[in-house]
Design a protein around this motif. Structure first.
Motif, PDB file in Angstrom:
ATOM      1  N   ALA A  76       0.834  -1.205   0.000  1.00 48.08           N
ATOM      2  CA  ALA A  76       0.000   0.000   0.000  1.00 48.08           C
ATOM      3  C   ALA A  76       0.869   1.256   0.000  1.00 48.08           C
ATOM      4  CB  ALA A  76      -0.908  -0.007   1.234  1.00 48.08           C
ATOM      5  N   VAL A  77       0.314   2.324  -0.543  1.00 51.30           N
ATOM      6  CA  VAL A  77       0.980   3.624  -0.529  1.00 51.30           C
ATOM      7  C   VAL A  77       0.399   4.432   0.630  1.00 51.30           C
ATOM      8  CG1 VAL A  77       1.409   5.775  -1.791  1.00 51.30           C
ATOM      9  CG2 VAL A  77       1.323   3.594  -3.024  1.00 51.30           C
ATOM     10  N   ASP A  78       1.254   4.893   1.537  1.00 43.40           N
ATOM     11  CA  ASP A  78       0.811   5.662   2.696  1.00 43.40           C
ATOM     12  C   ASP A  78       1.176   7.125   2.486  1.00 43.40           C
ATOM     13  OD1 ASP A  78       0.274   6.787   5.202  1.00 43.40           O
ATOM     14  OD2 ASP A  78       0.756   4.926   6.249  1.00 43.40           O
ATOM     15  N   MET A  79       0.167   7.987   2.394  1.00 42.64           N
ATOM     16  CA  MET A  79       0.361   9.420   2.176  1.00 42.64           C
ATOM     17  C   MET A  79       0.209  10.214   3.475  1.00 42.64           C
ATOM     18  SD  MET A  79       0.718   9.476  -1.207  1.00 42.64           S
ATOM     19  CE  MET A  79       0.245  11.058  -1.886  1.00 42.64           C
ATOM     20  N   ASN A  80       0.175   9.509   4.606  1.00 43.10           N
ATOM     21  CA  ASN A  80       0.069  10.077   5.949  1.00 43.10           C
ATOM     22  C   ASN A  80      -1.342  10.557   6.272  1.00 43.10           C
ATOM     23  OD1 ASN A  80       2.775   9.552   6.121  1.00 43.10           O
ATOM     24  ND2 ASN A  80       3.435  11.679   6.027  1.00 43.10           N
ATOM     25  N   LEU A 119      -6.596  18.295  -4.284  1.00 45.71           N
ATOM     26  CA  LEU A 119      -7.368  17.752  -3.165  1.00 45.71           C
ATOM     27  C   LEU A 119      -7.155  16.249  -3.132  1.00 45.71           C
ATOM     28  CD1 LEU A 119     -11.075  18.595  -2.366  1.00 45.71           C
ATOM     29  CD2 LEU A 119     -10.293  16.240  -2.398  1.00 45.71           C
ATOM     30  N   ARG A 120      -6.727  15.761  -1.992  1.00 43.23           N
ATOM     31  CA  ARG A 120      -6.505  14.317  -1.827  1.00 43.23           C
ATOM     32  C   ARG A 120      -7.309  13.839  -0.628  1.00 43.23           C
ATOM     33  NH1 ARG A 120      -2.898  12.256   1.243  1.00 43.23           N
ATOM     34  NH2 ARG A 120      -1.530  14.077   1.165  1.00 43.23           N
ATOM     35  N   GLY A 121      -8.349  13.056  -0.898  1.00 44.59           N
ATOM     36  CA  GLY A 121      -9.257  12.639   0.147  1.00 44.59           C
ATOM     37  C   GLY A 121      -8.898  11.323   0.810  1.00 44.59           C
ATOM     38  N   PHE A 122      -7.759  10.780   0.488  1.00 47.36           N
ATOM     39  CA  PHE A 122      -7.360   9.491   1.068  1.00 47.36           C
ATOM     40  C   PHE A 122      -5.986   9.618   1.725  1.00 47.36           C
ATOM     41  CE2 PHE A 122      -5.477   9.629  -3.093  1.00 47.36           C
ATOM     42  CZ  PHE A 122      -4.249   9.017  -2.949  1.00 47.36           C
ATOM     43  N   ALA A 123      -5.716   8.721   2.667  1.00 45.21           N
ATOM     44  CA  ALA A 123      -4.400   8.664   3.304  1.00 45.21           C
ATOM     45  C   ALA A 123      -3.595   7.474   2.807  1.00 45.21           C
ATOM     46  CB  ALA A 123      -4.547   8.589   4.820  1.00 45.21           C
ATOM     47  N   GLN A 124      -4.288   6.392   2.469  1.00 48.51           N
ATOM     48  CA  GLN A 124      -3.619   5.182   2.015  1.00 48.51           C
ATOM     49  C   GLN A 124      -4.310   4.640   0.770  1.00 48.51           C
ATOM     50  OE1 GLN A 124      -4.214   3.319   5.884  1.00 48.51           O
ATOM     51  NE2 GLN A 124      -2.006   3.128   6.145  1.00 48.51           N
ATOM     52  N   ALA A 125      -3.508   4.171  -0.169  1.00 50.65           N
ATOM     53  CA  ALA A 125      -4.032   3.552  -1.387  1.00 50.65           C
ATOM     54  C   ALA A 125      -3.600   2.090  -1.419  1.00 50.65           C
ATOM     55  CB  ALA A 125      -3.524   4.278  -2.629  1.00 50.65           C
ATOM     56  N   LYS A 126      -4.543   1.208  -1.673  1.00 52.19           N
ATOM     57  CA  LYS A 126      -4.258  -0.223  -1.716  1.00 52.19           C
ATOM     58  C   LYS A 126      -3.433  -0.569  -2.961  1.00 52.19           C
ATOM     59  CE  LYS A 126      -8.665  -1.198   0.573  1.00 52.19           C
ATOM     60  NZ  LYS A 126      -9.992  -1.852   0.418  1.00 52.19           N
ATOM     61  N   PRO A 127      -2.700  -1.683  -2.929  1.00 58.57           N
ATOM     62  CA  PRO A 127      -1.902  -2.062  -4.103  1.00 58.57           C
ATOM     63  C   PRO A 127      -2.732  -2.151  -5.383  1.00 58.57           C
ATOM     64  CG  PRO A 127      -1.280  -3.398  -2.218  1.00 58.57           C
ATOM     65  CD  PRO A 127      -2.473  -2.596  -1.787  1.00 58.57           C
ATOM     66  N   GLU A 128      -3.981  -2.630  -5.279  1.00 58.36           N
ATOM     67  CA  GLU A 128      -4.818  -2.744  -6.476  1.00 58.36           C
ATOM     68  C   GLU A 128      -5.285  -1.379  -6.992  1.00 58.36           C
ATOM     69  OE1 GLU A 128      -7.449  -4.037  -2.902  1.00 58.36           O
ATOM     70  OE2 GLU A 128      -5.346  -4.171  -3.537  1.00 58.36           O
ATOM     71  N   GLU A 129      -5.113  -0.323  -6.186  1.00 61.15           N
ATOM     72  CA  GLU A 129      -5.463   1.028  -6.623  1.00 61.15           C
ATOM     73  C   GLU A 129      -4.260   1.774  -7.204  1.00 61.15           C
ATOM     74  OE1 GLU A 129      -8.937   2.328  -3.471  1.00 61.15           O
ATOM     75  OE2 GLU A 129      -6.858   2.290  -2.750  1.00 61.15           O
ATOM     76  N   TYR A 130      -3.105   1.128  -7.204  1.00 62.92           N
ATOM     77  CA  TYR A 130      -1.881   1.835  -7.559  1.00 62.92           C
ATOM     78  C   TYR A 130      -1.891   2.364  -8.988  1.00 62.92           C
ATOM     79  CZ  TYR A 130       2.994   2.882  -8.482  1.00 62.92           C
ATOM     80  OH  TYR A 130       4.149   3.518  -8.852  1.00 62.92           O
ATOM     81  N   GLN A 131      -2.397   1.589  -9.933  1.00 63.88           N
ATOM     82  CA  GLN A 131      -2.385   2.050 -11.321  1.00 63.88           C
ATOM     83  C   GLN A 131      -3.243   3.301 -11.503  1.00 63.88           C
ATOM     84  OE1 GLN A 131      -0.274   1.047 -13.608  1.00 63.88           O
ATOM     85  NE2 GLN A 131       0.545  -0.417 -12.109  1.00 63.88           N
ATOM     86  N   ASP A 132      -4.391   3.359 -10.812  1.00 63.42           N
ATOM     87  CA  ASP A 132      -5.219   4.568 -10.873  1.00 63.42           C
ATOM     88  C   ASP A 132      -4.492   5.735 -10.214  1.00 63.42           C
ATOM     89  OD1 ASP A 132      -7.288   3.310 -12.200  1.00 63.42           O
ATOM     90  OD2 ASP A 132      -8.331   2.746 -10.354  1.00 63.42           O
ATOM     91  N   LEU A 133      -3.853   5.491  -9.085  1.00 63.02           N
ATOM     92  CA  LEU A 133      -3.089   6.537  -8.402  1.00 63.02           C
ATOM     93  C   LEU A 133      -1.951   7.042  -9.279  1.00 63.02           C
ATOM     94  CD1 LEU A 133      -1.955   6.686  -4.735  1.00 63.02           C
ATOM     95  CD2 LEU A 133      -0.202   6.767  -6.487  1.00 63.02           C
ATOM     96  N   ARG A 134      -1.251   6.098  -9.893  1.00 63.77           N
ATOM     97  CA  ARG A 134      -0.120   6.450 -10.756  1.00 63.77           C
ATOM     98  C   ARG A 134      -0.590   7.286 -11.950  1.00 63.77           C
ATOM     99  NH1 ARG A 134       3.169   3.399 -14.913  1.00 63.77           N
ATOM    100  NH2 ARG A 134       5.288   4.254 -14.743  1.00 63.77           N
TER     101      ARG A 134
END
Length: 365
Positions: A263-267, A321-336
């Protein structure tokens, strides 16, 4: 009022713990009970949390201890039956029939919020029926805001002078207020200037002039900054400037890896808004501006930019605007994909050119 009274005490995790000899001179003793903490007007973060629980209960309020793992250090493991994995104590207090999670051990943390390290993390808590497991809620993005507003005066060669106002609420304000507790004013300003180095464009330097609201956790914190230097590239007829003043150093998105298994942790979630007004040099006009952009990542984040020109000036505004703190591995491509689009938008330029000469008056007039 009870929370404010506890926050006003000397939290030795942010100052200095008194030695045995100092306690003896002051005719005090090592705190063993909350009454000792209140009498001495000092204690560490754990003492403050325990004192707040005792005061709330004495006032007839429901108050329960919540012991959690600091998210910047580890992840809570329910199968690891050892209380030593837990770090800090929060308090769940009943207010008008609702539970409010507070963080009395965090100096300068407003009532009703917690340090991001204590959000979205696990631990154990007291309940009326006995102990139980708990996962604390994530930060609300609209409670963590940074607004960077600037007025920049340009000359024809790209030399700039101006002032910035950086207004912070939530976690950024908490970070700088706690830094102020641990450093004198000179060192605090040096630390803020070092942060500005990574924020301002190449060739431009900034220095903090003063803070407003540094001692009051219930108001927004403002940093007033003076800037000067040289911005962009000047040619014979044009001045090429970075479209987005605060993003000029960001050459590539942080999501450079093609795949990710963790997961990606954005704090914490947050909203960062920029608005820079450039005052144009005489004889120059706007030839090209960054296009207005709207990049959504539905349910997660959004990016919006807009440029407005007027006589002798141009204003470039940008909000992420970033409404999340953590992104799951399966969400990584959308985040990227989202951040790659943001990075591309942030590299647009503002182009100034010599203004067309005004037509001369007709002969004889």
């Amino acid at each position: 009022k009870l929370y404010a009274a506890v926050q006003a005490l000397d939290n030795t995790d942010y100052s200095r713990k008194k030695s045995e000899s100092e306690l003896k001179q002051l005719k005090l003793k090592q705190a063993k009970h909350v009454e000792d903490t209140w009498k001495q007007k000092s204690g560490d973060s754990e003492d403050m949390a325990m004192l707040y629980i005792a005061m709330a209960r004495s006032a007839g309020l429901l108050a329960f201890a919540v012991k959690v793992v600091s998210r910047n250090r580890a992840v809570f493991d329910q199968t690891y039956m050892d209380i030593d994995q837990l770090d800090d104590t929060l308090v769940l207090v009943g207010v008008e029939g609702k539970g409010v999670l507070v963080d009395p051990g965090e100096k300068m943390c407003p009532f009703g919020t917690v340090n991001w390290r204590h959000s979205g993390t696990g631990g154990v808590r007291q309940t009326p029926a006995g102990p139980g497991y708990v996962t604390t809620p994530q930060q609300a993005y609209n409670n963590n805001t940074t607004e960077r507003i600037g007025d920049i005066k340009l000359d024809a060669h790209g030399a700039v002078t101006g002032a910035l106002r950086i207004v912070m609420t939530g976690q950024e304000a908490l970070r700088w207020r706690q830094a102020a507790l641990r450093n004198d004013e000179t060192e605090l300003k040096k630390e803020f200037d070092r942060t500005l180095e990574g924020m301002l464009p190449d060739g431009v330097e900034g220095h903090i002039d003063h803070f407003l609201g540094l001692d009051d956790a219930e108001v927004a914190l403002m940093a007033v900054v003076n800037v000067k230097g040289t911005l962009g590239t000047a040619t014979a007829k044009r001045l090429l400037l970075p479209g987005y003043f605060f993003e000029a150093r960001e050459k590539a998105p942080f999501v450079s890896q093609e795949k990710r298994q963790e997961a990606v942790d954005m704090n914490y979630g947050e909203r960062v808004s920029d608005q820079i007004t450039y005052y144009l040099p005489a004889g120059m006009a706007v030839e090209g501006t960054p296009p207005d952009v709207n990049i959504p990542w539905t349910g997660h984040a959004a990016y919006v930019s807009k440029t407005v020109s007027a006589a002798g000036q141009v204003t470039v505004a940008r909000t992420l605007l970033r409404g999340f703190a953590q992104a799951k591995p399966e969400e990584y491509q959308d985040l990227r994909g989202f951040y790659q689009k943001v990075a591309a938008a942030d590299q647009q330029q503002l182009v100034l050119a010599a203004a067309p000469a005004t037509a001369s008056a007709e002969k004889g007039n």
